[in-house]
Design a protein around this motif. Structure first.
Motif, PDB file in Angstrom:
ATOM      1  N   ARG A 125      -6.350  -1.716  -0.508  1.00  0.00           N
ATOM      2  CA  ARG A 125      -5.135  -2.177   0.140  1.00  0.00           C
ATOM      3  C   ARG A 125      -5.266  -1.940   1.641  1.00  0.00           C
ATOM      4  N   PRO A 126      -4.934  -2.942   2.454  1.00  0.00           N
ATOM      5  CA  PRO A 126      -5.253  -2.857   3.887  1.00  0.00           C
ATOM      6  C   PRO A 126      -4.230  -2.043   4.683  1.00  0.00           C
ATOM      7  N   ILE A 127      -4.346  -0.738   4.546  1.00  0.00           N
ATOM      8  CA  ILE A 127      -3.496   0.189   5.296  1.00  0.00           C
ATOM      9  C   ILE A 127      -4.281   1.467   5.498  1.00  0.00           C
ATOM     10  N   HIS A 128      -4.123   2.111   6.642  1.00  0.00           N
ATOM     11  CA  HIS A 128      -4.807   3.364   6.898  1.00  0.00           C
ATOM     12  C   HIS A 128      -4.176   4.042   8.108  1.00  0.00           C
ATOM     13  N   ALA A 129      -4.468   5.324   8.241  1.00  0.00           N
ATOM     14  CA  ALA A 129      -4.108   6.081   9.444  1.00  0.00           C
ATOM     15  C   ALA A 129      -5.393   6.517  10.117  1.00  0.00           C
ATOM     16  N   ARG A 130      -5.506   6.265  11.408  1.00  0.00           N
ATOM     17  CA  ARG A 130      -6.650   6.712  12.188  1.00  0.00           C
ATOM     18  C   ARG A 130      -6.273   8.003  12.917  1.00  0.00           C
ATOM     19  N   ILE A 131      -7.112   9.024  12.794  1.00  0.00           N
ATOM     20  CA  ILE A 131      -6.887  10.297  13.458  1.00  0.00           C
ATOM     21  C   ILE A 131      -7.928  10.452  14.562  1.00  0.00           C
ATOM     22  N   CYS A 139       2.772  -2.276   4.027  1.00  0.00           N
ATOM     23  CA  CYS A 139       3.247  -0.927   4.359  1.00  0.00           C
ATOM     24  C   CYS A 139       4.722  -0.837   4.020  1.00  0.00           C
ATOM     25  N   GLY A 140       5.133   0.250   3.416  1.00  0.00           N
ATOM     26  CA  GLY A 140       6.546   0.447   3.105  1.00  0.00           C
ATOM     27  C   GLY A 140       6.896   1.917   3.114  1.00  0.00           C
ATOM     28  N   TYR A 141       8.076   2.231   2.583  1.00  0.00           N
ATOM     29  CA  TYR A 141       8.501   3.629   2.652  1.00  0.00           C
ATOM     30  C   TYR A 141       7.676   4.525   1.737  1.00  0.00           C
ATOM     31  N   ALA A 142       7.021   3.955   0.715  1.00  0.00           N
ATOM     32  CA  ALA A 142       6.135   4.766  -0.127  1.00  0.00           C
ATOM     33  C   ALA A 142       4.855   5.156   0.607  1.00  0.00           C
ATOM     34  N   ASP A 143       4.602   4.525   1.740  1.00  0.00           N
ATOM     35  CA  ASP A 143       3.456   4.893   2.575  1.00  0.00           C
ATOM     36  C   ASP A 143       3.831   5.864   3.686  1.00  0.00           C
ATOM     37  N   GLY A 144       5.128   6.080   3.866  1.00  0.00           N
ATOM     38  CA  GLY A 144       5.588   6.989   4.905  1.00  0.00           C
ATOM     39  C   GLY A 144       6.305   6.315   6.049  1.00  0.00           C
ATOM     40  N   MET A 168       9.621  -0.682  -0.611  1.00  0.00           N
ATOM     41  CA  MET A 168       8.714   0.386  -1.017  1.00  0.00           C
ATOM     42  C   MET A 168       7.290   0.162  -0.512  1.00  0.00           C
ATOM     43  N   ASP A 169       6.819  -1.064  -0.597  1.00  0.00           N
ATOM     44  CA  ASP A 169       5.410  -1.340  -0.324  1.00  0.00           C
ATOM     45  C   ASP A 169       5.180  -2.344   0.792  1.00  0.00           C
ATOM     46  N   MET A 170       6.222  -2.922   1.349  1.00  0.00           N
ATOM     47  CA  MET A 170       6.062  -4.000   2.319  1.00  0.00           C
ATOM     48  C   MET A 170       7.158  -3.968   3.373  1.00  0.00           C
ATOM     49  N   ILE A 171       6.810  -4.501   4.552  1.00  0.00           N
ATOM     50  CA  ILE A 171       7.783  -4.803   5.581  1.00  0.00           C
ATOM     51  C   ILE A 171       7.508  -6.214   6.086  1.00  0.00           C
ATOM     52  N   ARG A 187      -1.221   8.276  -0.583  1.00  0.00           N
ATOM     53  CA  ARG A 187      -1.988   7.079  -0.919  1.00  0.00           C
ATOM     54  C   ARG A 187      -2.557   6.361   0.313  1.00  0.00           C
ATOM     55  N   VAL A 188      -2.175   6.787   1.510  1.00  0.00           N
ATOM     56  CA  VAL A 188      -2.683   6.152   2.729  1.00  0.00           C
ATOM     57  C   VAL A 188      -4.038   6.766   3.086  1.00  0.00           C
ATOM     58  N   PRO A 189      -5.110   5.970   3.128  1.00  0.00           N
ATOM     59  CA  PRO A 189      -6.414   6.516   3.531  1.00  0.00           C
ATOM     60  C   PRO A 189      -6.402   6.937   4.993  1.00  0.00           C
ATOM     61  N   VAL A 190      -7.251   7.904   5.308  1.00  0.00           N
ATOM     62  CA  VAL A 190      -7.359   8.402   6.675  1.00  0.00           C
ATOM     63  C   VAL A 190      -8.782   8.183   7.177  1.00  0.00           C
ATOM     64  N   VAL A 191      -8.900   7.670   8.378  1.00  0.00           N
ATOM     65  CA  VAL A 191     -10.190   7.469   9.028  1.00  0.00           C
ATOM     66  C   VAL A 191     -10.215   8.305  10.297  1.00  0.00           C
ATOM     67  N   GLU A 192     -11.261   9.113  10.469  1.00  0.00           N
ATOM     68  CA  GLU A 192     -11.399   9.906  11.683  1.00  0.00           C
ATOM     69  C   GLU A 192     -12.080   9.087  12.767  1.00  0.00           C
ATOM     70  N   MET A 193     -11.569   9.232  13.982  1.00  0.00           N
ATOM     71  CA  MET A 193     -12.188   8.633  15.157  1.00  0.00           C
ATOM     72  C   MET A 193     -12.787   9.743  16.005  1.00  0.00           C
ATOM     73  N   ASN A 194     -13.830   9.390  16.750  1.00  0.00           N
ATOM     74  CA  ASN A 194     -14.462  10.309  17.695  1.00  0.00           C
ATOM     75  C   ASN A 194     -15.096  11.515  17.018  1.00  0.00           C
ATOM     76  N   ARG A 195     -15.388  11.393  15.769  1.00  0.00           N
ATOM     77  CA  ARG A 195     -16.394  12.183  15.110  1.00  0.00           C
ATOM     78  C   ARG A 195     -17.155  11.108  14.365  1.00  0.00           C
ATOM     79  N   GLN A 196     -17.664  11.326  13.183  1.00  0.00           N
ATOM     80  CA  GLN A 196     -18.161  10.214  12.395  1.00  0.00           C
ATOM     81  C   GLN A 196     -16.970   9.535  11.761  1.00  0.00           C
ATOM     82  N   CYS A 197     -16.909   8.203  11.827  1.00  0.00           N
ATOM     83  CA  CYS A 197     -15.773   7.486  11.250  1.00  0.00           C
ATOM     84  C   CYS A 197     -15.935   7.400   9.746  1.00  0.00           C
ATOM     85  N   VAL A 198     -15.862   8.545   9.108  1.00  0.00           N
ATOM     86  CA  VAL A 198     -15.991   8.622   7.652  1.00  0.00           C
ATOM     87  C   VAL A 198     -14.666   9.078   7.101  1.00  0.00           C
ATOM     88  N   PRO A 199     -14.024   8.280   6.229  1.00  0.00           N
ATOM     89  CA  PRO A 199     -12.730   8.675   5.687  1.00  0.00           C
ATOM     90  C   PRO A 199     -12.822   9.974   4.925  1.00  0.00           C
TER      91      PRO A 199
END
Length: 382
Positions: free
Chosen positions: A14-20, A284-289, A315-318, A364-376
């Motif tokens: 599902r095309p949603i993620h948070a980049r840290i 993205c919806g409220y179930a994603d935060g 819940m799942d969409m805006i 349920r939202v995947p996390v991707v790190e930036m400015n280290r290795q971009c490995v979830p």
């Protein structure tokens, strides 16, 4: 349960993620050090580092932070096992005398805020060499945790007499450092105690650190500042302070609808089109935060261009407005907050605080790190 693991471009997920952004985190820590240059810093990483990942943030600051502050003994143990050697402060102290042997074994510091905790200390049997650093919390008016100022001398005498006491500090917490009342009344109650005290003193949270230099003392306790948001939006924005957003919350457009005047959008038809429009449905919806009470008009950014939310968050969409963005369509990246849309803006429009938004990031939202290795990362707290 763990977060999904993937690598870009995420074709199977599902095309949603948070980049840290770990570089932004470090920038904000160093900016905080500039603001409180004479104090040590407890980097507050409670609540899974405000949704950013407690292990991720601790490792990201492992060569900078003077110490870390959190709530759960379990998290503190995990940090020690992961090689974190800085002081770790348990902000709510301990909840049973049974916790004390582990606290001593892991070289943790604890806040003492009730007489019952002192009874537990005195009744606990520890190894003769065990020493636990303590911070006595004084209730100066927040009326949440802490010993009344009038009992401070008696309680300090008991703590100093405890054979396992390490260094003893003194602390308080301000209720309105971000508001109009400020800290004057509480500071006036605490200052005489601090002036007579010969150990480390800690008062300032993020808002007090920013607004009231007289509260900086020996240790400051920044939280939201580290994550790139303002603790006092009425007085200064994150940009004003020189902060960078650490979390970028993004999703993609998964469908496009064409509306005519009078057509309605989403549950309850809370938005009515006044003209012909293109509307993007976003994964993205409220179930994603994302905050359910965010109203129409709440800013988003589509492919880097600012636009707005339309209708009720489900819940799942805006739904977002694509009418003035002819280049946008299926697959367009929608930033919910981050680089182009500040966390503070979204919180204000949704009638909440920036703290709640980042803390609410869903498992349920995947996390991707930036400015280290971009490995979830595979787990919620990594």
């Amino acid at each position: 349960m763990s977060r999904p693991v993937h690598t870009e471009p995420f074709p199977l997920f599902r095309p949603i993620h948070a980049r840290i952004d770990l570089a932004a985190l470090r920038h904000n820590y160093l900016r905080t050090r500039e603001l409180a240059c004479r104090s040590k810093i407890w980097a507050v990483i409670k609540a899974n580092a405000y949704g950013h990942g407690i292990m991720r943030v601790a490792h990201g600051l492992s060569d900078l932070a003077d110490g870390f502050a959190l709530l759960d003994l379990e998290d503190a143990v995990r940090l020690r096992e992961a090689g974190i050697r800085q002081p770790i402060l348990l902000l709510e102290g301990f909840f049973s005398a049974r916790d004390l042997p582990e606290i001593a074994a892991r070289s943790l510091s604890v806040v003492v805020h009730t007489l019952e905790q002192i009874d537990w200390l005195e009744a606990c049997e520890l190894d003769a060499a065990a020493r636990i650093p303590l911070f006595l919390k004084i209730n100066t008016g927040m009326n949440r945790l802490g010993i009344p100022p009038a009992l401070a001398a008696t309680v300090l005498a008991r703590l100093r007499a405890w054979p396992h006491a390490g260094p003893i500090g003194l602390m308080t917490h301000f209720a309105d450092a971000d508001g109009e009342r400020g800290v004057d009344a509480q500071f006036a109650r605490f200052a005489p105690l601090a002036a007579q005290f010969d150990g480390p003193v800690s008062m300032a949270n993020s808002a007090a650190l920013l607004r009231f230099p007289q509260t900086h003392a020996d240790w400051v306790r920044p939280g939201i500042l580290l994550y790139g948001a303002s603790p006092a939006t009425a007085h200064a924005t994150a940009s004003d302070i020189g902060l960078k957003p650490v979390m970028r919350f993004e999703a993609r457009v998964i469908a496009v609808q064409r509306l005519e005047p009078g057509d309605r959008v989403g549950y309850g038809g809370m938005y009515t089109a006044e003209k012909s429009m293109r509307v993007g449905t976003v994964a993205c919806g409220y179930a994603d935060g994302y905050p359910r009470h965010a109203p129409s008009g709440t800013p988003v950014a589509v492919d880097g261009h600012r636009s707005r939310l339309l209708g009720r968050v489900s819940m799942d969409m805006i739904a977002v407005d694509l009418s003035d963005l002819p280049q946008a369509g299926l697959g367009s990246v929608v930033e919910l907050w981050g680089e182009h849309v500040s966390l503070d803006e979204v919180a204000q429009r949704a009638g909440t605080v920036n703290y709640e938004l980042v803390c609410a990031l869903a498992l349920r939202v995947p996390v991707v790190e930036m400015n280290r290795q971009c490995v979830p990362q595979a787990s919620r707290t990594d």
